[in-house]
Design a protein around this motif. Structure first.
Motif, PDB file in Angstrom:
ATOM      1  N   GLU A 256       1.310  -1.532   0.187  1.00  0.00           N
ATOM      2  CA  GLU A 256      -0.094   0.598  -0.315  1.00  0.00           C
ATOM      3  C   GLU A 256       0.989   0.598   0.226  1.00  0.00           C
ATOM      4  OE1 GLU A 256      -3.886   0.086   2.415  1.00  0.00           O
ATOM      5  OE2 GLU A 256      -2.497  -1.580   3.392  1.00  0.00           O
ATOM      6  N   LEU A 257       0.649   2.213  -1.016  1.00  0.00           N
ATOM      7  CA  LEU A 257       1.211   3.534  -0.938  1.00  0.00           C
ATOM      8  C   LEU A 257       1.156   4.623  -0.263  1.00  0.00           C
ATOM      9  CD1 LEU A 257       2.153   3.153  -4.984  1.00  0.00           C
ATOM     10  CD2 LEU A 257       3.797   2.208  -3.079  1.00  0.00           C
ATOM     11  N   HIS A 258       1.575   5.241   0.847  1.00  0.00           N
ATOM     12  CA  HIS A 258       0.929   5.900   1.329  1.00  0.00           C
ATOM     13  C   HIS A 258       0.936   7.945   0.744  1.00  0.00           C
ATOM     14  CE1 HIS A 258       0.023   3.235   3.862  1.00  0.00           C
ATOM     15  NE2 HIS A 258       1.466   2.510   4.237  1.00  0.00           N
ATOM     16  N   ALA A 259       2.065   7.365  -0.270  1.00  0.00           N
ATOM     17  CA  ALA A 259       2.746   8.852  -1.213  1.00  0.00           C
ATOM     18  C   ALA A 259       2.662   8.563  -2.995  1.00  0.00           C
ATOM     19  CB  ALA A 259       3.478   9.089  -0.208  1.00  0.00           C
ATOM     20  N   LYS A 260       2.646   9.115  -3.801  1.00  0.00           N
ATOM     21  CA  LYS A 260       2.952   9.122  -4.847  1.00  0.00           C
ATOM     22  C   LYS A 260       3.733   9.972  -5.402  1.00  0.00           C
ATOM     23  CE  LYS A 260      -0.412   7.294  -7.649  1.00  0.00           C
ATOM     24  NZ  LYS A 260      -0.154   5.932  -8.607  1.00  0.00           N
ATOM     25  N   ARG A 261       4.477   9.354  -6.310  1.00  0.00           N
ATOM     26  CA  ARG A 261       5.453  10.382  -7.182  1.00  0.00           C
ATOM     27  C   ARG A 261       5.016  11.702  -7.071  1.00  0.00           C
ATOM     28  NH1 ARG A 261       7.492   8.502 -12.713  1.00  0.00           N
ATOM     29  NH2 ARG A 261       4.958   9.230 -13.567  1.00  0.00           N
ATOM     30  N   GLY A 262       5.751  12.712  -7.145  1.00  0.00           N
ATOM     31  CA  GLY A 262       5.436  13.932  -7.077  1.00  0.00           C
ATOM     32  C   GLY A 262       5.013  14.530  -5.772  1.00  0.00           C
ATOM     33  N   ALA A 263       4.265  13.911  -4.436  1.00  0.00           N
ATOM     34  CA  ALA A 263       3.696  14.018  -3.565  1.00  0.00           C
ATOM     35  C   ALA A 263       5.349  14.966  -2.221  1.00  0.00           C
ATOM     36  CB  ALA A 263       3.322  13.420  -2.645  1.00  0.00           C
ATOM     37  N   ARG A 264       4.809  15.365  -1.713  1.00  0.00           N
ATOM     38  CA  ARG A 264       5.987  16.387  -0.965  1.00  0.00           C
ATOM     39  C   ARG A 264       5.712  15.447   0.365  1.00  0.00           C
ATOM     40  NH1 ARG A 264       9.000  20.525  -0.419  1.00  0.00           N
ATOM     41  NH2 ARG A 264       8.564  20.968  -2.407  1.00  0.00           N
TER      42      ARG A 264
ATOM     43  N   ALA B 247      14.392  -5.702  -3.201  1.00  0.00           N
ATOM     44  CA  ALA B 247      14.205  -5.250  -4.418  1.00  0.00           C
ATOM     45  C   ALA B 247      13.729  -3.326  -4.525  1.00  0.00           C
ATOM     46  CB  ALA B 247      12.784  -5.630  -5.000  1.00  0.00           C
ATOM     47  N   LEU B 248      13.037  -2.722  -3.668  1.00  0.00           N
ATOM     48  CA  LEU B 248      12.796  -1.377  -3.049  1.00  0.00           C
ATOM     49  C   LEU B 248      13.991  -0.210  -2.838  1.00  0.00           C
ATOM     50  CD1 LEU B 248       9.637  -1.525  -0.914  1.00  0.00           C
ATOM     51  CD2 LEU B 248      10.016  -1.056  -2.849  1.00  0.00           C
ATOM     52  N   ASP B 249      15.445  -0.993  -2.682  1.00  0.00           N
ATOM     53  CA  ASP B 249      16.367  -0.562  -2.447  1.00  0.00           C
ATOM     54  C   ASP B 249      16.711   0.852  -3.811  1.00  0.00           C
ATOM     55  OD1 ASP B 249      18.345   0.717  -1.381  1.00  0.00           O
ATOM     56  OD2 ASP B 249      19.748  -0.698  -1.508  1.00  0.00           O
ATOM     57  N   GLY B 250      16.955   1.605  -3.748  1.00  0.00           N
ATOM     58  CA  GLY B 250      16.683   2.716  -5.114  1.00  0.00           C
ATOM     59  C   GLY B 250      16.149   2.885  -5.851  1.00  0.00           C
ATOM     60  N   GLY B 251      14.183   1.971  -5.362  1.00  0.00           N
ATOM     61  CA  GLY B 251      13.562   2.435  -6.528  1.00  0.00           C
ATOM     62  C   GLY B 251      12.793   3.582  -6.222  1.00  0.00           C
ATOM     63  N   PHE B 252      13.183   4.258  -4.742  1.00  0.00           N
ATOM     64  CA  PHE B 252      12.802   5.875  -4.815  1.00  0.00           C
ATOM     65  C   PHE B 252      13.151   7.084  -4.305  1.00  0.00           C
ATOM     66  CE2 PHE B 252      12.015   2.746  -1.260  1.00  0.00           C
ATOM     67  CZ  PHE B 252      12.187   3.810   0.194  1.00  0.00           C
ATOM     68  N   LYS B 253      12.691   7.847  -4.426  1.00  0.00           N
ATOM     69  CA  LYS B 253      14.333   9.108  -3.945  1.00  0.00           C
ATOM     70  C   LYS B 253      13.441  10.411  -3.809  1.00  0.00           C
ATOM     71  CE  LYS B 253      16.855   9.553  -7.594  1.00  0.00           C
ATOM     72  NZ  LYS B 253      17.138   9.707  -9.353  1.00  0.00           N
ATOM     73  N   ILE B 254      14.003  11.181  -2.269  1.00  0.00           N
ATOM     74  CA  ILE B 254      13.232  11.974  -2.048  1.00  0.00           C
ATOM     75  C   ILE B 254      14.554  13.277  -2.282  1.00  0.00           C
ATOM     76  CG2 ILE B 254      12.633  13.151  -0.436  1.00  0.00           C
ATOM     77  CD1 ILE B 254      11.811  10.505   0.757  1.00  0.00           C
ATOM     78  N   GLU B 255      14.183  14.517  -3.184  1.00  0.00           N
ATOM     79  CA  GLU B 255      14.450  15.128  -3.367  1.00  0.00           C
ATOM     80  C   GLU B 255      14.326  16.359  -2.949  1.00  0.00           C
ATOM     81  OE1 GLU B 255      17.148  14.340  -7.417  1.00  0.00           O
ATOM     82  OE2 GLU B 255      15.306  14.111  -7.498  1.00  0.00           O
ATOM     83  N   ALA B 256      15.114  17.731  -3.154  1.00  0.00           N
ATOM     84  CA  ALA B 256      14.659  18.705  -1.917  1.00  0.00           C
ATOM     85  C   ALA B 256      13.421  19.693  -3.396  1.00  0.00           C
ATOM     86  CB  ALA B 256      15.853  20.220  -2.512  1.00  0.00           C
ATOM     87  N   THR B 257      13.714  19.745  -4.630  1.00  0.00           N
ATOM     88  CA  THR B 257      12.882  20.077  -5.336  1.00  0.00           C
ATOM     89  C   THR B 257      11.969  18.740  -6.569  1.00  0.00           C
ATOM     90  OG1 THR B 257      14.340  20.878  -7.178  1.00  0.00           O
ATOM     91  CG2 THR B 257      13.610  22.500  -5.709  1.00  0.00           C
ATOM     92  N   ALA B 258      11.271  19.680  -6.841  1.00  0.00           N
ATOM     93  CA  ALA B 258       9.711  19.111  -7.959  1.00  0.00           C
ATOM     94  C   ALA B 258      10.032  18.260  -8.581  1.00  0.00           C
ATOM     95  CB  ALA B 258       8.611  19.223  -7.630  1.00  0.00           C
ATOM     96  N   GLY B 259      10.584  16.645  -9.557  1.00  0.00           N
ATOM     97  CA  GLY B 259      10.665  17.187 -10.991  1.00  0.00           C
ATOM     98  C   GLY B 259       9.609  16.928 -12.246  1.00  0.00           C
ATOM     99  N   PRO B 260       9.728  17.182 -13.544  1.00  0.00           N
ATOM    100  CA  PRO B 260       9.101  17.787 -14.237  1.00  0.00           C
ATOM    101  C   PRO B 260       7.494  16.708 -14.289  1.00  0.00           C
ATOM    102  CG  PRO B 260      10.918  16.538 -15.416  1.00  0.00           C
ATOM    103  CD  PRO B 260      11.120  16.550 -13.958  1.00  0.00           C
ATOM    104  N   ALA B 261       6.806  16.963 -14.492  1.00  0.00           N
ATOM    105  CA  ALA B 261       5.263  16.300 -14.260  1.00  0.00           C
ATOM    106  C   ALA B 261       6.082  14.895 -15.609  1.00  0.00           C
ATOM    107  CB  ALA B 261       4.123  16.861 -14.509  1.00  0.00           C
ATOM    108  N   VAL B 262       5.442  13.835 -14.839  1.00  0.00           N
ATOM    109  CA  VAL B 262       5.309  12.831 -16.525  1.00  0.00           C
ATOM    110  C   VAL B 262       3.004  12.715 -16.662  1.00  0.00           C
ATOM    111  CG1 VAL B 262       5.602  10.846 -16.968  1.00  0.00           C
ATOM    112  CG2 VAL B 262       7.134  11.821 -15.800  1.00  0.00           C
TER     113      VAL B 262
END
Ligand code: URA
Length: 427
Positions: free
Chosen positions: A371-379, A403-418
Motif C-alpha cells: 500500500e503506497l501512502h505517497a505517490k510520485r510528486g508528493a511532498r 527490491a525497493l532499494d534505490g526504487g524511490f528518491k526524495i529530493e529538495a525540489t519536484a521533477g518534471p510532471a509525467v
C-alpha cells in the motif's frame, strides 16, 4: 495444404526473406500438431526476432494462430461488443472497473484474462481473492452471462489459439519473447478469437512495462492496430505511463479493494482517469460517443454491474477480502519531494512478498502486496510512512526491501510532471 520443409522456411527467414501466406499457414498448423519440432520453431522465432516480419506476414501469422483453435462469436447478442487488452503493469486493476462500466452503456464486454507471471499481476489472480469466485466458465456459460449481465471476465479456455500457447511457452525459454511480430500476433490472435468486434489496447510504457521506451511502445501499438484492422476488428491504442505504479494498492486483494473504491465513486485519480479514458475509447469504437462515462462510476451503476458479474461467477462480496498476517512500514528518511517511485521496484517487491508467482503453477498469496501512502510528486516529511508491505511470511520482507532499494528518491525540489496518457493510435 501445400507441403513445405521447415528447414527451408527457417533459412528463408534467416536470409531476411518474406514467408508466403501458405508457408506461414503450414508452419503454424504443423507446429501445433507436433510435426514441426520445438527446436525448429525456436530457430524460426529467433530469425523473426532478428529480421522482423512485414505487416502482411504478421497478419498471416495471427490468422494462422486463430485458425489453430476455436473462434467465439457474439453476433447474436443485441449489443455491440468491445474489449480492452493491457500489455501489463504494476497496480493495473483497470479491467475490474472497465468491464462493468462499459456494460452500463449497452456494450457487451467479453474479457478473457490471464494470470500473472513475474512482477505484473494477472486479473484472474486478483478476482480469485474474492471468496468463491470462479474463473473457469464454459463457452456457453460465458455467452449466457454476457447476454444477461453484459460483462464477463473469465479464464481463456484451452481451445483458444492453442498455437499461441505452445509458441509462447517456447519463446519464454529461448530468449524470443521481445520480438514485436511475435508479441503482436500472440496478443491479437487471442483477442480476435475471443470474438470481440472492437478492441482498445492499453500499451504500457516505462520501467514496470514490457516496453521500456515510448518508441518501442509506439511501434508495438502501430502493429497491433494494423493487425486488428486487417482482421476487421475496430482497434485503437492508448500509450500510458508505467514508470510508477497505478493507484496506491498493489497486490491481489488490495487491488480488488481499490477497484471497489473506484466503482463506489472514490479511489485514486490516476486509476479513475485511465478507466474513464479507456471506457470512452471502447464506447467510441462501439458507436457510442455521446454518453457520460464518469457519472456511471459515481452514481453506482457500474458497481451494480460489477456486483452482478461477480455473483454470477459465485463470488461473495459480503465476505471480507483476505488480509496478510504481517506488515512492515517504510518511512521517509528525510523531508522533500518523492521524485521517483519506480514501478518495477514496487512490482518486484510485491511479487517477492507473495503477490505474484515465479512459475506458472505456483500459488499466490491473496493478501500480500504494497500500500503506497505517497505517490510520485508528493511532498513528504522525515519519518512519514511512505508505504506498507504486507505478507503472510515475514521472512519475505528482506528480499522485498532489497527490491525497493534505490526504487524511490526524495529530493529538495519536484521533477518534471509525467503525463499519464502519452499518445493515441487509431486505426
Ligand atoms: N502478452 C501476450 O499475450 N503475448 C505476448 O507475447 C506478450 C504479452
Amino acid at each position: 495444404m501445400s507441403n513445405f520443409d521447415a528447414v527451408e522456411l527457417i533459412i528463408a527467414k534467416r536470409e531476411k526473406g518474406e514467408l508466403t501466406t501458405e508457408q506461414i499457414d503450414w508452419l503454424v498448423a504443423n507446429y501445433t500438431s507436433g510435426f514441426v519440432a520445438d527446436e525448429q520453431m525456436s530457430s524460426m522465432a529467433m530469425a523473426i526476432l532478428l529480421n522482423g516480419m512485414s505487416r502482411r506476414e504478421i497478419s498471416d501469422l495471427t490468422k494462422a494462430m486463430i485458425a489453430s483453435g476455436e473462434r467465439l462469436n457474439y453476433s447474436d447478442l443485441p449489443w455491440p461488443t468491445a474489449d480492452k487488452h493491457s500489455t501489463g503493469g504494476v497496480g493495473d486493476k483497470i479491467t475490474l472497473m472497465l468491464a462493468p462500466l462499459v456494460a452500463v452503456f449497452d456494450v457487451a464486454v467479453p474479457q478473457l484474462s490471464g494470470r500473472g507471471l513475474g512482477h505484473t499481476g494477472g486479473t484472474l489472480d486478483k478476482l480469485e481473492a474474492i471468496s468463491g469466485w470462479q474463473a473457469n466458465l464454459t463457452n456457453e456459460q460465458m455467452h449466457a452471462q454476457l447476454a444477461k449481465i453484459g460483462a464477463v471476465i473469465c479464464a481463456a479456455g484451452a481451445g483458444l489459439a492453442p498455437a499461441d500457447k505452445k509458441l509462447y511457452a517456447l519463446r519464454d525459454v529461448t530468449g524470443t519473447v521481445e520480438a514485436i511480430p511475435l508479441i503482436a500476433s500472440s496478443i491479437m490472435s487471442k483477442k480476435i478469437a475471443e470474438g470481440t468486434s472492437s478492441l482498445v489496447l492499453d500499451v504500457k510504457v516505462g520501467s514496470g512495462a514490457f516496453m521500456k521506451t515510448l518508441d518501442r511502445a509506439r511501434e508495438l501499438a502501430q502493429v497491433l492496430v494494423a493487425i486488428g484492422q486487417d482482421a476487421g476488428v475496430k482497434t485503437s491504442a492508448l500509450l500510458t505511463d508505467m514508470s510508477t505504479p497505478l493507484g496506491v494498492k498493489v497486490g491481489n486483494a488490495l487491488e480488488v479493494a481499490e477497484a471497489i473504491e473506484v466503482l463506489q465513486g472514490g479511489g485514486p485519480s490516476d486509476v479513475v482517469e485511465i478507466t474513464v479514458e479507456l471506457a470512452r475509447e471502447m464506447l467510441r469504437l462501439a458507436g457510442k460517443s455521446d454518453v457520460d462515462v464518469a457519472v456511471a462510476l459515481n452514481d453506482g451503476r457500474a458497481f451494480d454491474v460489477f456486483t452482478a458479474m461477480i455473483e454470477a461467477q459465485h463470488g461473495d462480496l459480503s465476505v471480507p477480502l483476505p488480509v496478510a498476517k504481517h506488515s512492515h512500514q517504510v518511512v521517509a528518511s528525510t523531508s522533500g519531494v518523492l521524485t521517483e517511485l519506480d514501478a518495477l521496484a514496487v512490482g518486484t517487491a510485491s511479487w517477492r512478498l507473495g503477490a505474484g508467482r515465479a512459475r506458472k503453477e505456483d500459488p499466490v498469496q491473496f493478501g500480500a502486496g504494497i500500500e503506497l501512502h505517497a505517490k510520485r510528486g508528493a511532498r513528504v516529511s522525515a519519518g512519514q510512512p511512505l508505504m506498507t508491505l504486507h505478507t503472510d511470511e515475514p521472512e519475505r520482507f528482506e528480499r522485498a526491501l532489497a527490491a525497493l532499494d534505490g526504487g524511490f528518491k526524495i529530493e529538495a525540489t519536484a521533477g518534471p510532471a509525467v503525463a499519464l496518457i502519452l499518445d493515441r493510435i487509431s486505426g
